[in-house]
Design a protein around this motif. Structure first.
Motif, PDB file in Angstrom:
ATOM      1  N   ARG A  46      -2.844  -1.556   3.220  1.00 38.49           N
ATOM      2  CA  ARG A  46      -4.401  -1.583   3.008  1.00 38.49           C
ATOM      3  C   ARG A  46      -4.158  -2.915   2.121  1.00 38.49           C
ATOM      4  N   GLY A  47      -3.055  -3.586   1.654  1.00 40.84           N
ATOM      5  CA  GLY A  47      -3.388  -4.972   2.067  1.00 40.84           C
ATOM      6  C   GLY A  47      -3.677  -5.098  -0.440  1.00 40.84           C
ATOM      7  N   ASP A  48      -4.850  -6.225  -0.134  1.00 40.94           N
ATOM      8  CA  ASP A  48      -5.115  -6.451  -1.589  1.00 40.94           C
ATOM      9  C   ASP A  48      -5.038  -5.174  -2.462  1.00 40.94           C
ATOM     10  N   ALA A  63      -7.063  -6.200 -13.375  1.00 40.94           N
ATOM     11  CA  ALA A  63      -7.474  -6.317 -12.973  1.00 40.94           C
ATOM     12  C   ALA A  63      -8.684  -5.755 -11.853  1.00 40.94           C
ATOM     13  N   THR A  64      -9.602  -6.404 -11.344  1.00 38.01           N
ATOM     14  CA  THR A  64     -10.443  -4.632  -9.844  1.00 38.01           C
ATOM     15  C   THR A  64     -10.379  -6.603  -9.294  1.00 38.01           C
ATOM     16  N   SER A  65      -9.880  -7.643  -9.315  1.00 37.92           N
ATOM     17  CA  SER A  65     -10.075  -8.322  -7.909  1.00 37.92           C
ATOM     18  C   SER A  65      -8.831  -9.144  -7.638  1.00 37.92           C
ATOM     19  N   THR A 207      -1.763 -10.710   2.823  1.00 36.32           N
ATOM     20  CA  THR A 207      -2.798  -9.404   2.816  1.00 36.32           C
ATOM     21  C   THR A 207      -3.638 -10.696   2.914  1.00 36.32           C
ATOM     22  N   GLN A 208      -5.462  -9.903   2.952  1.00 32.63           N
ATOM     23  CA  GLN A 208      -6.249 -10.431   2.188  1.00 32.63           C
ATOM     24  C   GLN A 208      -6.373 -11.917   1.892  1.00 32.63           C
ATOM     25  N   THR A 209      -5.949 -11.823   0.592  1.00 33.48           N
ATOM     26  CA  THR A 209      -5.211 -13.096  -0.089  1.00 33.48           C
ATOM     27  C   THR A 209      -3.906 -13.944  -0.382  1.00 33.48           C
ATOM     28  N   VAL A 210      -3.172 -13.109  -0.583  1.00 34.40           N
ATOM     29  CA  VAL A 210      -2.224 -14.032  -0.700  1.00 34.40           C
ATOM     30  C   VAL A 210      -1.059 -13.785   1.179  1.00 34.40           C
ATOM     31  N   PRO A 211      -0.855 -15.444   1.390  1.00 31.69           N
ATOM     32  CA  PRO A 211      -0.711 -15.534   2.829  1.00 31.69           C
ATOM     33  C   PRO A 211       0.600 -15.438   3.199  1.00 31.69           C
ATOM     34  N   GLN A 212       0.957 -14.790   4.362  1.00 32.55           N
ATOM     35  CA  GLN A 212       1.874 -14.408   4.732  1.00 32.55           C
ATOM     36  C   GLN A 212       3.158 -15.596   4.950  1.00 32.55           C
TER      37      GLN A 212
END
Length: 437
Positions: A46-48, A63-65, A207-212
């Motif tokens: 589910r990522g972020d 936090a919501t985002s 994730t959609q925001t945190v890079p691998q």
């Protein structure tokens, strides 16, 4: 009274008692493993959304985002600018010393032409390249370690790592200015206020925001350690460290309070830390024991120190300093202090230690913060085969091979013969094509 263990090498059961002292049960708690496995799978899927949910649950943030969980470079620089002058000067001095030391570790590419009688100009070599992206896990909240930021980020930068991603939990929104200032000084690119197994999962899988990332380094709690073990192979990790350790070899002439406080310095980490004194002077051992009793009430973390000393600490009487060094090699401690006259002369006797602190004035705590060498060290006897974290942990080596037509005829016959012997005909044919071509 501190019930610290007393051992004497002349006792018949010394070996068994030492083994029992060093034994550390590293078996993982089943509930921790189960929880971590579920978190890793959830973040991977589910990522972020999963990251935000776990951060709200475990750290009490609203936090919501993901935008609310990332700190800007301006915030890092503001933390650095807002430090008291003495703290900033100390942090900058430590960073410079760590950087200067690690700049001497850089590996270099090399190559040569094998011009032996049967080589025909074959080029062989090694290409050294930095990792592309590294993740730094930094404990947050009450357990905040700006020194760990420096020790992990600066060697990565010296190695040439292109991007550093830092994760640091901020329970109830509690930011540690020193940690953020250290990130600014060390050149960290992005900082996310997330922690736990979910942060490790984000770094490992992206994730959609945190890079691998390519590798995850840095200390953490049992959940973080379990997560790092599980993602190893998907990404690299530095190590899974055990409890902190200090071993002091003393000749009986150092101020006893100094040695007692050195033992405290690791015991205050947690109840499983290990502090050991080895000395050939029984009277001096009693003086150190008296210092332990005298100084313990002055320590804010006296309960933790007492538990560590009684659980895994020891005062060991040996026949002489040669025997002390043999026992030290058997223990292979994380930190080894040689609190001796002419301490340099004894360094050659030590084969296994994460770091050696030479002489009465070299306290282990200097290595933790500002001496220069890395404080990320092998524990639990792994100094027998492991090394401190360094620039080389953020670089990888690629072999180079270039064979000429003449060289392929010579080497191809050798390779084909061995390949046939191993029952791998395609390997042999691949080489033989170039022998006959």
């Amino acid at each position: 009274m501190i019930n610290i263990k007393r051992l004497t090498t002349s006792d018949a059961d010394f070996g068994a008692r030492l083994d029992a002292l060093l034994a550390f049960e590293s078996a993982q708690d089943a509930s921790v493993e189960q929880t971590v496995a579920a978190i890793l799978a959830d973040v991977k899927t589910r990522g972020d959304a999963a990251l935000i949910e776990y951060t709200r649950r475990f750290d009490g943030l609203r936090a919501t985002s993901m935008a609310e969980l990332e700190l800007s470079q301006n915030e890092l620089q503001a933390a650095l600018a807002g430090l008291p002058a003495d703290q900033r000067q100390a942090l900058e001095a430590a960073a410079e010393r760590v950087r200067s030391y690690h700049e001497r570790q850089t590996l270099e590419s090399w190559q040569y032409v094998d011009d032996g009688a049967d080589a025909c100009g074959t080029l062989l070599g090694q290409k050294v390249t930095p990792l592309d992206r590294v993740g730094l896990y930094v404990p947050g909240g009450k357990a905040s370690y700006p020194s760990s930021v420096l020790m992990n980020a600066i060697p990565a930068r010296v190695a040439g790592v292109a991007e550093l991603i830092m994760v640091v939990p901020t329970p109830a929104g509690e930011h540690n200015p020193l940690v953020l200032a250290a990130a600014a000084l060390a050149g960290v690119d992005r900082v996310f206020t997330i922690g736990g197994a979910q942060a490790v999962a984000a770094l490992a899988y992206g994730t959609q925001t945190v890079p691998q990332v390519d590798k995850i380094v840095g200390p953490g709690n049992a959940y973080v350690a379990a997560a790092k073990r599980r993602v190893f192979g998907v990404v690299g990790i530095d190590m899974v460290a055990g409890p902190s350790e200090i071993l002091v070899i003393c000749d009986g002439h150092t101020e006893p309070d100094w040695v007692a406080m050195d033992l405290f310095s690791q015991a205050e980490h947690d109840e499983l830390a290990q502090s050991i004194l080895i000395c050939p002077d029984a009277v001096y051992i009693e003086r150190v024991a008296a210092s332990l009793e005298k100084l313990l009430p002055t320590m804010p973390r006296q309960q933790v120190i007492r538990a560590a000393l009684e659980n895994r600490g020891a005062l060991i009487e040996v026949r002489d300093l040669d025997e002390a060094c043999r026992i030290a090699n058997r223990i292979a401690p994380e930190h080894l202090e040689l609190s001796l006259a002419d301490a340099d002369a004894w360094v050659a006797k030590i084969r296994h230690a994460g770091a050696i602190f030479i002489g009465r004035y070299t306290s282990e705590s200097l290595g933790d913060y500002c001496a220069g060498p890395n404080h990320v060290l092998p524990t639990s006897g792994s100094a027998r085969f492991s090394s401190p974290l360094g620039v080389y942990d953020f670089q990888k080596r690629t072999s180079l091979i270039r064979v000429s037509p003449a060289g392929s005829r010579i080497l191809g016959r050798i390779a084909a013969t061995l390949a046939h012997g191993e029952g791998l005909p395609a390997h042999a044919r691949s080489a033989e094509y170039r022998v006959d071509g």
